[in-house]
Design a protein around this motif. Structure first.
Motif, mmCIF file in Angstrom:
data_model
loop_
_atom_site.group_PDB
_atom_site.id
_atom_site.type_symbol
_atom_site.label_atom_id
_atom_site.label_comp_id
_atom_site.label_asym_id
_atom_site.label_seq_id
_atom_site.Cartn_x
_atom_site.Cartn_y
_atom_site.Cartn_z
ATOM 1 N N LEU A 1 0.827 -1.205 0.000
ATOM 2 C CA LEU A 1 0.000 0.000 0.000
ATOM 3 C C LEU A 1 0.860 1.254 0.000
ATOM 4 C CD1 LEU A 1 -2.607 1.523 0.077
ATOM 5 C CD2 LEU A 1 -2.746 1.129 2.557
ATOM 6 N N SER A 2 1.961 1.263 0.751
ATOM 7 C CA SER A 2 2.819 2.452 0.777
ATOM 8 C C SER A 2 3.355 2.755 -0.616
ATOM 9 C CB SER A 2 3.965 2.271 1.774
ATOM 10 O OG SER A 2 4.883 1.269 1.347
ATOM 11 N N GLY A 3 3.746 1.709 -1.365
ATOM 12 C CA GLY A 3 4.245 1.929 -2.726
ATOM 13 C C GLY A 3 3.155 2.361 -3.686
ATOM 14 N N ILE A 4 1.972 1.776 -3.555
ATOM 15 C CA ILE A 4 0.853 2.165 -4.414
ATOM 16 C C ILE A 4 0.496 3.625 -4.193
ATOM 17 C CG2 ILE A 4 -1.635 1.829 -4.756
ATOM 18 C CD1 ILE A 4 -1.085 -1.187 -4.215
ATOM 19 N N LEU A 5 0.454 4.037 -2.931
ATOM 20 C CA LEU A 5 0.116 5.433 -2.632
ATOM 21 C C LEU A 5 1.203 6.384 -3.100
ATOM 22 C CD1 LEU A 5 -1.538 5.155 0.897
ATOM 23 C CD2 LEU A 5 -2.637 5.669 -1.281
ATOM 24 N N TRP A 6 2.455 5.970 -3.019
ATOM 25 C CA TRP A 6 3.534 6.836 -3.503
ATOM 26 C C TRP A 6 3.393 7.048 -5.013
ATOM 27 C CZ3 TRP A 6 8.434 6.627 -6.199
ATOM 28 C CH2 TRP A 6 9.260 7.719 -5.935
ATOM 29 N N LYS A 7 3.056 5.982 -5.717
ATOM 30 C CA LYS A 7 2.856 6.124 -7.167
ATOM 31 C C LYS A 7 1.636 6.981 -7.461
ATOM 32 C CE LYS A 7 2.535 3.486 -11.462
ATOM 33 N NZ LYS A 7 2.501 2.144 -12.087
ATOM 34 N N HIS A 8 0.572 6.805 -6.683
ATOM 35 C CA HIS A 8 -0.655 7.577 -6.888
ATOM 36 C C HIS A 8 -0.432 9.053 -6.596
ATOM 37 C CE1 HIS A 8 -4.610 9.236 -5.553
ATOM 38 N NE2 HIS A 8 -5.040 8.597 -6.607
ATOM 39 N N ASN A 9 0.270 9.355 -5.522
ATOM 40 C CA ASN A 9 0.444 10.743 -5.091
ATOM 41 C C ASN A 9 1.634 11.434 -5.737
ATOM 42 O OD1 ASN A 9 -1.767 10.608 -3.324
ATOM 43 N ND2 ASN A 9 -0.516 9.785 -1.669
ATOM 44 N N ASN A 10 2.599 10.661 -6.261
ATOM 45 C CA ASN A 10 3.819 11.250 -6.834
ATOM 46 C C ASN A 10 4.151 10.621 -8.189
ATOM 47 O OD1 ASN A 10 4.876 12.777 -4.240
ATOM 48 N ND2 ASN A 10 4.361 10.694 -3.579
ATOM 49 N N PRO A 11 3.232 10.659 -9.134
ATOM 50 C CA PRO A 11 3.513 9.988 -10.417
ATOM 51 C C PRO A 11 4.738 10.557 -11.117
ATOM 52 C CG PRO A 11 1.593 11.441 -10.597
ATOM 53 C CD PRO A 11 1.917 11.335 -9.138
ATOM 54 N N GLN A 12 5.060 11.816 -10.845
ATOM 55 C CA GLN A 12 6.208 12.436 -11.503
ATOM 56 C C GLN A 12 7.529 11.867 -10.995
ATOM 57 O OE1 GLN A 12 4.353 13.683 -9.171
ATOM 58 N NE2 GLN A 12 5.444 15.112 -7.820
ATOM 59 N N HIS A 13 7.515 11.192 -9.841
ATOM 60 C CA HIS A 13 8.739 10.636 -9.265
ATOM 61 C C HIS A 13 8.824 9.118 -9.423
ATOM 62 C CE1 HIS A 13 9.634 14.536 -7.798
ATOM 63 N NE2 HIS A 13 8.786 14.535 -6.790
ATOM 64 N N TRP A 14 7.860 8.493 -10.069
ATOM 65 C CA TRP A 14 7.851 7.046 -10.196
ATOM 66 C C TRP A 14 9.112 6.531 -10.893
ATOM 67 C CZ3 TRP A 14 5.942 3.139 -7.904
ATOM 68 C CH2 TRP A 14 5.797 1.885 -8.523
ATOM 69 N N SER A 15 9.640 7.330 -11.809
ATOM 70 C CA SER A 15 10.840 6.907 -12.542
ATOM 71 C C SER A 15 12.040 6.739 -11.630
ATOM 72 C CB SER A 15 11.174 7.915 -13.649
ATOM 73 O OG SER A 15 11.375 9.207 -13.103
#
Length: 358
Positions: free
Chosen positions: A195-209
């Motif tokens: 869940l922590s990783g999913i939320l990080w991707k959801h809230n910070n899509p610009q940093h997913w790379s």
């Protein structure tokens, strides 16, 4: 391999590909002792062990020597050292994130102890074929759960079938798939990790790379039980998370989180007593480029959610910048003990000067 633009850059250092240890950080100039080399605040994944949730702040990881923290938010399963930290946590999570943590905590609190307490030890690490088969094996059930979850609340029931926009979408079969998933044993720590990783991707899509740029492990699961726990967690999260998050709950995303975290995690420990209290772990992508040495020239320290890296001595231009992956007490182990620990926990044979010199 070309270096990604997501890799951190600084006038003080550069990241190069090496022949012996993948990518590594090298001094781009002479660096005096105690110079702040890098400050890293990009926490992408984190797990706080449930036994410490009442004592360790869910936002800053503050620890008051084993005392329960003043602010406990039972609905989300975390405690906080101050109203400021509670407010910051809610801001980071966002409204959907608060709903997601509440859903996970509600499920966990209605069930028994974590699966991992009963897992076998010493099982072989699953190979790529077993991993692929395990994820493919849950896809039929996952597809049924997605349909059951995506049924609009105001859909009309007709002959036991729910209709959406005129198309038959959900039957008792779909709802049974969801209920079956919820009855499976749960793994709270793995749910928190995912869940922590999913939320990080959801809230910070610009940093997913940043996460994508890390070295990966195509066989990241410790054993078969660990792999099963992840596929079960996938079905659990599909069954309970808020609808806006469902597009991110995929085997590809969850496998990617595991593969990038496998050799890039930092322990979250107490800031006193040589870090003898281990609270959990996290992945800060920018911090993951520093390689290990049992005699490091860079010292790391944690300030809340931020890692700071300072020169432990004068460093000459061209030297590799290395931290230690060992805790304070572990640094005092013999060479053989250190090498065994690093091999078991991190998967490499240490070849630093302290280990290879007589």
């Amino acid at each position: 391999m070309a270096l990604s633009t997501s890799i951190p850059t600084s006038p003080l250092f550069e990241i190069r590909q090496t022949a012996h240890s993948g990518r590594a950080v090298f001094a781009a100039q002479d660096i005096p002792a105690d110079t702040l080399i890098w400050r890293c605040d990009d926490l992408a994944l984190s797990v706080l062990i449930r036994d410490y949730r009442r004592e360790v702040c869910g936002e800053c990881f503050g620890y008051e020597h084993g005392r329960d923290l003043r602010i406990r938010e039972a609905s989300v399963g975390f405690a906080f050292c101050s109203m400021g930290c509670w407010t910051l946590w809610k801001q980071r999570a966002g409204e959907v994130g608060v709903q997601a943590w509440t859903a996970v905590e509600t499920l966990v609190r209605t069930r028994s102890k974590e699966d991992a307490d009963m897992a076998d030890v010493g099982l072989p690490r699953p190979g790529m074929g077993e991993i692929r088969e395990a994820w493919e094996g849950v896809e039929v059930q996952a597809a049924l759960i997605r349909i059951a979850r995506e049924v609009e609340r105001d859909a009309k029931a007709m002959n036991g079938v729910v209709q959406i926009g005129g198309s038959v979408m959900a039957t008792k079969q779909h709802r049974r798939a969801l209920q079956k998933a919820l009855m499976q044993p749960i793994s709270p720590e793995i749910m928190s990790f995912c869940l922590s990783g999913i939320l990080w991707k959801h809230n910070n899509p610009q940093h997913w790379s940043r996460l994508l740029a890390l070295a990966d492990d195509d066989m990241p699961y410790l054993d078969s039980d660990n792999l099963i726990a992840f596929t079960s967690t996938y079905l659990h999260l599909l069954s309970i998370l808020p609808l806006p998050l469902l597009p991110l709950v995929t085997p590809k995303t969850l496998f990617l989180l595991s593969s990038r975290d496998a050799h890039n995690a930092f322990g979250i420990r107490s800031l006193e007593d040589d870090g003898s209290e281990y609270f959990g772990y996290g992945c800060w992508p920018d911090a993951s480029y520093f390689n290990h040495s049992c005699g490091p020239n860079v010292e790391k320290s944690r300030d809340g959610r931020v890692w700071c890296f300072r020169a432990g001595r004068d460093i000459r231009k061209g030297e590799e910048l290395c931290i230690t992956y060992l805790s304070g007490q572990e640094r005092k182990l013999s060479r053989e003990q250190r090498m065994n620990m690093l091999k078991e926990n991190w998967g490499f044979d240490c070849a630093c000067l302290r280990c290879v010199e007589p």
